[in-house]
Write a protein that holds these residues in place. Structure first.
Motif, PDB file in Angstrom:
ATOM      1  N   LYS A 182      16.667  21.717 -19.895  1.00 37.49           N
ATOM      2  CA  LYS A 182      17.610  22.206 -20.888  1.00 37.49           C
ATOM      3  C   LYS A 182      17.984  23.651 -20.601  1.00 37.49           C
ATOM      4  CE  LYS A 182      18.055  22.742 -25.914  1.00 37.49           C
ATOM      5  NZ  LYS A 182      17.360  22.543 -27.213  1.00 37.49           N
ATOM      6  N   GLN A 183      17.037  24.422 -20.076  1.00 34.24           N
ATOM      7  CA  GLN A 183      17.286  25.824 -19.790  1.00 34.24           C
ATOM      8  C   GLN A 183      18.384  25.989 -18.741  1.00 34.24           C
ATOM      9  OE1 GLN A 183      15.992  28.274 -21.498  1.00 34.24           O
ATOM     10  NE2 GLN A 183      17.112  29.845 -20.336  1.00 34.24           N
ATOM     11  N   SER A 184      18.381  25.123 -17.748  1.00 28.44           N
ATOM     12  CA  SER A 184      19.403  25.188 -16.711  1.00 28.44           C
ATOM     13  C   SER A 184      20.793  24.962 -17.297  1.00 28.44           C
ATOM     14  CB  SER A 184      19.120  24.144 -15.627  1.00 28.44           C
ATOM     15  OG  SER A 184      20.124  24.168 -14.627  1.00 28.44           O
ATOM     16  N   LEU A 185      20.923  23.953 -18.155  1.00 23.94           N
ATOM     17  CA  LEU A 185      22.213  23.678 -18.776  1.00 23.94           C
ATOM     18  C   LEU A 185      22.627  24.828 -19.690  1.00 23.94           C
ATOM     19  CD1 LEU A 185      24.620  21.899 -19.401  1.00 23.94           C
ATOM     20  CD2 LEU A 185      23.219  20.690 -21.092  1.00 23.94           C
ATOM     21  N   LEU A 186      21.687  25.396 -20.436  1.00 22.85           N
ATOM     22  CA  LEU A 186      22.013  26.512 -21.319  1.00 22.85           C
ATOM     23  C   LEU A 186      22.493  27.721 -20.515  1.00 22.85           C
ATOM     24  CD1 LEU A 186      19.141  26.322 -23.964  1.00 22.85           C
ATOM     25  CD2 LEU A 186      21.553  25.741 -24.280  1.00 22.85           C
ATOM     26  N   GLN A 187      21.928  27.937 -19.348  1.00 28.58           N
ATOM     27  CA  GLN A 187      22.392  29.028 -18.486  1.00 28.58           C
ATOM     28  C   GLN A 187      23.834  28.798 -18.053  1.00 28.58           C
ATOM     29  OE1 GLN A 187      19.591  29.224 -15.273  1.00 28.58           O
ATOM     30  NE2 GLN A 187      18.025  30.308 -16.461  1.00 28.58           N
ATOM     31  N   ARG A 224      19.595  15.833 -13.215  1.00 38.15           N
ATOM     32  CA  ARG A 224      19.571  17.269 -12.947  1.00 38.15           C
ATOM     33  C   ARG A 224      20.986  17.816 -13.115  1.00 38.15           C
ATOM     34  NH1 ARG A 224      17.548  17.914  -7.262  1.00 38.15           N
ATOM     35  NH2 ARG A 224      17.849  15.678  -7.016  1.00 38.15           N
ATOM     36  N   VAL A 225      21.117  18.884 -13.881  1.00 38.03           N
ATOM     37  CA  VAL A 225      22.437  19.421 -14.225  1.00 38.03           C
ATOM     38  C   VAL A 225      22.546  20.859 -13.745  1.00 38.03           C
ATOM     39  CG1 VAL A 225      24.090  19.833 -16.075  1.00 38.03           C
ATOM     40  CG2 VAL A 225      22.448  17.953 -16.280  1.00 38.03           C
ATOM     41  N   GLY A 226      23.663  21.155 -13.128  1.00 35.96           N
ATOM     42  CA  GLY A 226      23.986  22.517 -12.721  1.00 35.96           C
ATOM     43  C   GLY A 226      25.491  22.631 -12.619  1.00 35.96           C
ATOM     44  N   GLY A 227      25.938  23.715 -12.038  1.00 34.55           N
ATOM     45  CA  GLY A 227      27.383  23.837 -11.895  1.00 34.55           C
ATOM     46  C   GLY A 227      27.833  25.225 -11.533  1.00 34.55           C
ATOM     47  N   LEU A 228      29.130  25.405 -11.610  1.00 34.43           N
ATOM     48  CA  LEU A 228      29.751  26.647 -11.179  1.00 34.43           C
ATOM     49  C   LEU A 228      30.973  26.902 -12.049  1.00 34.43           C
ATOM     50  CD1 LEU A 228      30.329  27.686  -7.494  1.00 34.43           C
ATOM     51  CD2 LEU A 228      32.184  27.872  -9.136  1.00 34.43           C
ATOM     52  N   VAL A 229      31.070  28.113 -12.581  1.00 33.08           N
ATOM     53  CA  VAL A 229      32.229  28.540 -13.366  1.00 33.08           C
ATOM     54  C   VAL A 229      33.086  29.420 -12.467  1.00 33.08           C
ATOM     55  CG1 VAL A 229      33.019  29.718 -15.461  1.00 33.08           C
ATOM     56  CG2 VAL A 229      30.833  28.478 -15.463  1.00 33.08           C
ATOM     57  N   PHE A 230      34.360  29.077 -12.324  1.00 35.88           N
ATOM     58  CA  PHE A 230      35.220  29.819 -11.408  1.00 35.88           C
ATOM     59  C   PHE A 230      36.553  30.131 -12.073  1.00 35.88           C
ATOM     60  CE2 PHE A 230      36.505  25.451 -10.887  1.00 35.88           C
ATOM     61  CZ  PHE A 230      37.872  25.504 -10.681  1.00 35.88           C
ATOM     62  N   GLY A 231      37.303  31.016 -11.425  1.00 37.44           N
ATOM     63  CA  GLY A 231      38.659  31.276 -11.899  1.00 37.44           C
ATOM     64  C   GLY A 231      39.097  32.722 -11.850  1.00 37.44           C
ATOM     65  N   ARG A 232      38.152  33.675 -11.889  1.00 40.37           N
ATOM     66  CA  ARG A 232      38.541  35.080 -11.926  1.00 40.37           C
ATOM     67  C   ARG A 232      38.106  35.817 -10.666  1.00 40.37           C
ATOM     68  NH1 ARG A 232      37.470  38.838 -15.739  1.00 40.37           N
ATOM     69  NH2 ARG A 232      35.244  38.382 -15.674  1.00 40.37           N
ATOM     70  N   GLY A 233      37.857  35.079  -9.590  1.00 41.59           N
ATOM     71  CA  GLY A 233      37.452  35.719  -8.347  1.00 41.59           C
ATOM     72  C   GLY A 233      35.947  35.809  -8.186  1.00 41.59           C
ATOM     73  N   ASP A 234      35.197  35.770  -9.290  1.00 38.60           N
ATOM     74  CA  ASP A 234      33.735  35.782  -9.221  1.00 38.60           C
ATOM     75  C   ASP A 234      33.211  34.442  -9.716  1.00 38.60           C
ATOM     76  OD1 ASP A 234      34.738  36.274 -11.706  1.00 38.60           O
ATOM     77  OD2 ASP A 234      33.098  37.579 -12.354  1.00 38.60           O
ATOM     78  N   HIS A 235      32.294  33.870  -8.948  1.00 34.71           N
ATOM     79  CA  HIS A 235      31.739  32.564  -9.288  1.00 34.71           C
ATOM     80  C   HIS A 235      30.360  32.735  -9.908  1.00 34.71           C
ATOM     81  CE1 HIS A 235      34.394  30.640  -5.925  1.00 34.71           C
ATOM     82  NE2 HIS A 235      35.072  31.042  -6.969  1.00 34.71           N
ATOM     83  N   HIS A 236      30.089  31.958 -10.940  1.00 30.03           N
ATOM     84  CA  HIS A 236      28.794  31.981 -11.600  1.00 30.03           C
ATOM     85  C   HIS A 236      28.153  30.607 -11.403  1.00 30.03           C
ATOM     86  CE1 HIS A 236      30.022  35.751 -13.454  1.00 30.03           C
ATOM     87  NE2 HIS A 236      31.140  35.160 -13.804  1.00 30.03           N
ATOM     88  N   GLU A 237      27.130  30.550 -10.576  1.00 24.12           N
ATOM     89  CA  GLU A 237      26.548  29.264 -10.179  1.00 24.12           C
ATOM     90  C   GLU A 237      25.149  29.076 -10.749  1.00 24.12           C
ATOM     91  OE1 GLU A 237      25.260  26.898  -6.085  1.00 24.12           O
ATOM     92  OE2 GLU A 237      26.376  28.776  -5.967  1.00 24.12           O
ATOM     93  N   ILE A 238      24.880  27.870 -11.210  1.00 22.12           N
ATOM     94  CA  ILE A 238      23.559  27.475 -11.680  1.00 22.12           C
ATOM     95  C   ILE A 238      23.124  26.257 -10.869  1.00 22.12           C
ATOM     96  CG2 ILE A 238      22.159  26.724 -13.633  1.00 22.12           C
ATOM     97  CD1 ILE A 238      23.248  29.555 -13.933  1.00 22.12           C
ATOM     98  N   LYS A 239      21.994  26.333 -10.201  1.00 23.56           N
ATOM     99  CA  LYS A 239      21.525  25.216  -9.391  1.00 23.56           C
ATOM    100  C   LYS A 239      21.099  24.054 -10.288  1.00 23.56           C
ATOM    101  CE  LYS A 239      19.974  27.977  -5.468  1.00 23.56           C
ATOM    102  NZ  LYS A 239      18.829  28.337  -4.581  1.00 23.56           N
ATOM    103  N   PRO A 240      21.386  22.811  -9.869  1.00 22.25           N
ATOM    104  CA  PRO A 240      21.020  21.652 -10.697  1.00 22.25           C
ATOM    105  C   PRO A 240      19.513  21.525 -10.873  1.00 22.25           C
ATOM    106  CG  PRO A 240      22.642  21.048  -9.029  1.00 22.25           C
ATOM    107  CD  PRO A 240      22.155  22.422  -8.675  1.00 22.25           C
ATOM    108  N   ARG A 241      19.118  21.436 -12.126  1.00 20.24           N
ATOM    109  CA  ARG A 241      17.714  21.187 -12.467  1.00 20.24           C
ATOM    110  C   ARG A 241      17.676  20.274 -13.677  1.00 20.24           C
ATOM    111  NH1 ARG A 241      17.451  26.806 -11.883  1.00 20.24           N
ATOM    112  NH2 ARG A 241      17.231  27.071 -14.144  1.00 20.24           N
ATOM    113  N   ARG A 242      16.588  19.519 -13.796  1.00 22.62           N
ATOM    114  CA  ARG A 242      16.429  18.638 -14.934  1.00 22.62           C
ATOM    115  C   ARG A 242      15.729  19.409 -16.048  1.00 22.62           C
ATOM    116  NH1 ARG A 242      14.370  14.753 -12.456  1.00 22.62           N
ATOM    117  NH2 ARG A 242      12.201  14.920 -13.089  1.00 22.62           N
TER     118      ARG A 242
END
Length: 328
Positions: free
Chosen positions: A168-173, A148-166
């Motif tokens: 392809k759509q989750s990873l593409l998000q 299951r893949v997810g993650g969080l992009v950070f650095g500019r004060g706003d975080h963009h989080e994707i919950k881990p799911r198994r």
């Protein structure tokens, strides 16, 4: 002082958008998707035929699909005699037994930085591009391993989080968020010193024990508060540390008078001053040493990336080295 993120790299890069005028400075979603074709070049996670040194990080909830052969070692008292490898035993004249590991899945959570600190490069790619490439490659490798893949992009004060799911759509998000954050980076943006700590605190809130958190960030991002958060996070989840740097982060060339500019501030440095260059080098070495000390203290794999080197070649070199505390 650090180099201002206004240098332009040589435009030598690869991928579907290699001919873009900003290739190496920006990375597109198409390039991040294209990284899926490179996962076979480096064994980030184990397969039945290839054992990765990171297999020790992969010990979470069983998915119940059986077991894979792992390795052979010298027979020890108490081992099941049914697992003796008779071919190796005959060849070495010493009893050896086969070891197996169960096929497993786990949430793999990729925290990747896209900040003005990374918007700099003196070679073929900006650090922000290298960080995005590394995060994408790890995501595709994990998905191919049925995790299951997810993650969080950070650095500019706003975080963009994707919950881990198994899926392809989750990873593409996640990759779409990453590409969007990269596209909005500018040299004059102010750096948010709390962004890394906030991202780590969020990871502590959402990740369950047994998860794997992959940290891809600027080498200069590690401070006292972030180190404390990493220490707390390491108590509950496995961590893989991937700090990114450019050679100019660690050493200045003797190039005469250099001018730097960032967010309206300007600085001139006389790089013919040997004492200045030596002090700058010591500062860079201290940052690298701090990451190494943290990894050694917490017994974590550390895989620093240099923006002047090819990503795949660096990962291969890291994976060929023994992990800290691993049996030799």
């Amino acid at each position: 002082m650090q180099p201002a993120p206004s240098a332009h790299p040589d435009r030598a890069t690869h991928g579907p958008d290699a001919d873009r005028p900003d290739a190496g400075i920006r990375i597109s979603l198409a390039e991040l998707i294209d990284m899926r074709h490179r996962i076979r070049e480096v064994p980030l996670f184990s397969s039945p035929h290839r054992r990765s040194p990171l297999v020790g990080l992969h010990h979470s909830k069983l998915r119940g699909r059986g077991v894979d052969f792992d390795q052979v070692r010298i027979y020890q008292a108490g081992d099941d005699v049914r697992t003796i490898d008779w071919r190796v035993t005959a060849r070495t004249q010493e009893p050896h037994t086969k070891l197996f590991h169960e096929e497993r899945e786990r949430p793999i959570y990729i925290l990747v930085e896209q900040s003005s600190r990374l918007f700099f490069g003196s070679g073929s790619v900006f650090k922000s591009v290298l960080a995005a490439q590394a995060a994408s490659l790890i995501g595709w490798a994990a998905l191919s391993h049925n995790d299951r893949v997810g993650g969080l992009v950070f650095g500019r004060g706003d975080h963009h989080e994707i919950k881990p799911r198994r899926s392809k759509q989750s990873l593409l998000q996640l990759l779409d968020r990453l590409a969007r954050a990269n596209a909005h980076l500018e040299a004059d943006q102010l750096y948010d010193p709390d962004a890394f700590g906030m991202a780590l605190r969020r990871a502590r809130e959402v990740l369950r024990p047994g998860s794997l958190a992959v940290i891809v960030c600027d080498e200069r991002t590690l401070g006292d508060a972030a180190e404390q958060q990493l220490t707390l996070l390491a108590r509950h989840v496995d961590l893989l540390l991937i700090p990114v740097h450019d050679p100019l982060d660690r050493a200045l060339p003797a190039a005469g008078l250099l001018r730097f500019a960032q967010a309206g501030a300007r600085l001139e440095l006389d790089t013919h001053d040997a004492a200045l260059r030596q002090a700058y080098r010591r500062q860079g070495e201290a940052r690298h040493a701090r990451w190494q000390h943290l990894a050694d203290r917490l017994r974590l794999p550390l895989m620093p990336l240099d923006a002047h080197w090819d990503l795949i070649e660096q990962l291969r070199e890291h994976l060929s080295a023994p992990r800290p505390g691993a049996p030799r």
